[in-house]
Each structure stands twice: as structure tokens, then as C-alpha cells.
Motif scaffolding. Structure first.
Motif, PDB file in Angstrom:
ATOM      1  N   ALA A 102       0.880  -1.174   0.000  1.00  0.00           N
ATOM      2  CA  ALA A 102       0.000   0.000   0.000  1.00  0.00           C
ATOM      3  C   ALA A 102       0.912   1.217   0.000  1.00  0.00           C
ATOM      4  O   ALA A 102       1.749   1.378   0.886  1.00  0.00           O
ATOM      5  CB  ALA A 102      -0.903   0.000   1.221  1.00  0.00           C
ATOM      6  N   TYR A 103       0.767   2.084  -1.003  1.00  0.00           N
ATOM      7  CA  TYR A 103       1.726   3.180  -1.185  1.00  0.00           C
ATOM      8  C   TYR A 103       1.517   4.343  -0.220  1.00  0.00           C
ATOM      9  O   TYR A 103       2.457   5.020   0.123  1.00  0.00           O
ATOM     10  CB  TYR A 103       1.684   3.695  -2.613  1.00  0.00           C
ATOM     11  CG  TYR A 103       2.013   2.639  -3.642  1.00  0.00           C
ATOM     12  CD1 TYR A 103       2.756   1.509  -3.322  1.00  0.00           C
ATOM     13  CD2 TYR A 103       1.582   2.775  -4.934  1.00  0.00           C
ATOM     14  CE1 TYR A 103       3.055   0.552  -4.268  1.00  0.00           C
ATOM     15  CE2 TYR A 103       1.874   1.832  -5.892  1.00  0.00           C
ATOM     16  CZ  TYR A 103       2.609   0.717  -5.554  1.00  0.00           C
ATOM     17  OH  TYR A 103       2.897  -0.220  -6.494  1.00  0.00           O
ATOM     18  N   ASP A 112      -2.510   2.848  -6.402  1.00  0.00           N
ATOM     19  CA  ASP A 112      -2.503   3.162  -4.970  1.00  0.00           C
ATOM     20  C   ASP A 112      -1.813   2.061  -4.178  1.00  0.00           C
ATOM     21  O   ASP A 112      -1.414   2.253  -3.037  1.00  0.00           O
ATOM     22  CB  ASP A 112      -3.926   3.331  -4.441  1.00  0.00           C
ATOM     23  CG  ASP A 112      -4.609   4.549  -5.022  1.00  0.00           C
ATOM     24  OD1 ASP A 112      -3.929   5.567  -5.251  1.00  0.00           O
ATOM     25  OD2 ASP A 112      -5.826   4.484  -5.247  1.00  0.00           O
ATOM     26  N   GLY A 113      -1.696   0.915  -4.758  1.00  0.00           N
ATOM     27  CA  GLY A 113      -1.071  -0.225  -4.112  1.00  0.00           C
ATOM     28  C   GLY A 113      -0.885  -1.326  -5.133  1.00  0.00           C
ATOM     29  O   GLY A 113      -1.240  -1.179  -6.297  1.00  0.00           O
TER      30      GLY A 113
END
Length: 100
Positions: free
Chosen positions: A26-27, A68-69
Motif C-alpha cells: 500500500a503506497y 494506490d497499491g
């Protein structure tokens, strides 16, 4: 289908080197890290994939801008149907190369 090793320096090459197995990334909000902000090749395997033209299967991507991930699975296999469906009475035109 056997897929060749990732092209050196691609996102998949870095993931393969950095992670020991299946992973979820997860960024978050801070995406300034070198990996998330660098343009690199990103392998696109989908409906059309040709291992004989491996370089053509990559698109330049900045991971932090595109996703986003990420779920990383170093090894997978094709899905198999649970059961066969009935044969349709009419052809499914949207899935046939009819030219319509």
C-alpha cells in the motif's frame, strides 16, 4: 503459458529481487520514494500477451502515479472453469471475430 524472466531494470525485476514471495504493498500518501516516482518498464500481461515479443509486453509506468497499491504474486496459474455451461442456441457475437 511460461512467461520469461522480467526484463532487467523493469518494475517486475525489482519486485522479484526485493520480495521473497507474495506481498501486498500500500503506497500511502507519501509517494516520493525512488521506486514509486521513476519511469520504468511495467509488464502488461492480459488478453493479448506474446512471450516471443517480450519487450512489446512492457509499458513505461510510474508506479506511484498509476496505482494506490499492488499485490505481488511471483507465481500464478491460469483460472480453470468450475463447470461447463450449456452450449448457446445462438453464437455470442460479441466474443466472435465476425467483423461486426
Amino acid at each position: 503459458m511460461d512467461v520469461p524472466n522480467a526484463i532487467q531494470g523493469s518494475h517486475e525485476d525489482l519486485l522479484h529481487s526485493a520480495l521473497n514471495g507474495p506481498s501486498a504493498l500500500a503506497y500511502g500518501a507519501g509517494r516520493a520514494g525512488r521506486w514509486l516516482s521513476t519511469w520504468r518498464g511495467h509488464r502488461a500481461i492480459g488478453v493479448v500477451h506474446n512471450p516471443a515479443r517480450e519487450r512489446g509486453n512492457y509499458v513505461h509506468t510510474v508506479m506511484g502515479q498509476r496505482y494506490d497499491g499492488l499485490v505481488w504474486l511471483p507465481t500464478t496459474s491460469a483460472l480453470r472453469p468450475l463447470h461447463r455451461e450449456y452450449l448457446p442456441d445462438e453464437p455470442e457475437l460479441e466474443t466472435e471475430p465476425t467483423g461486426f
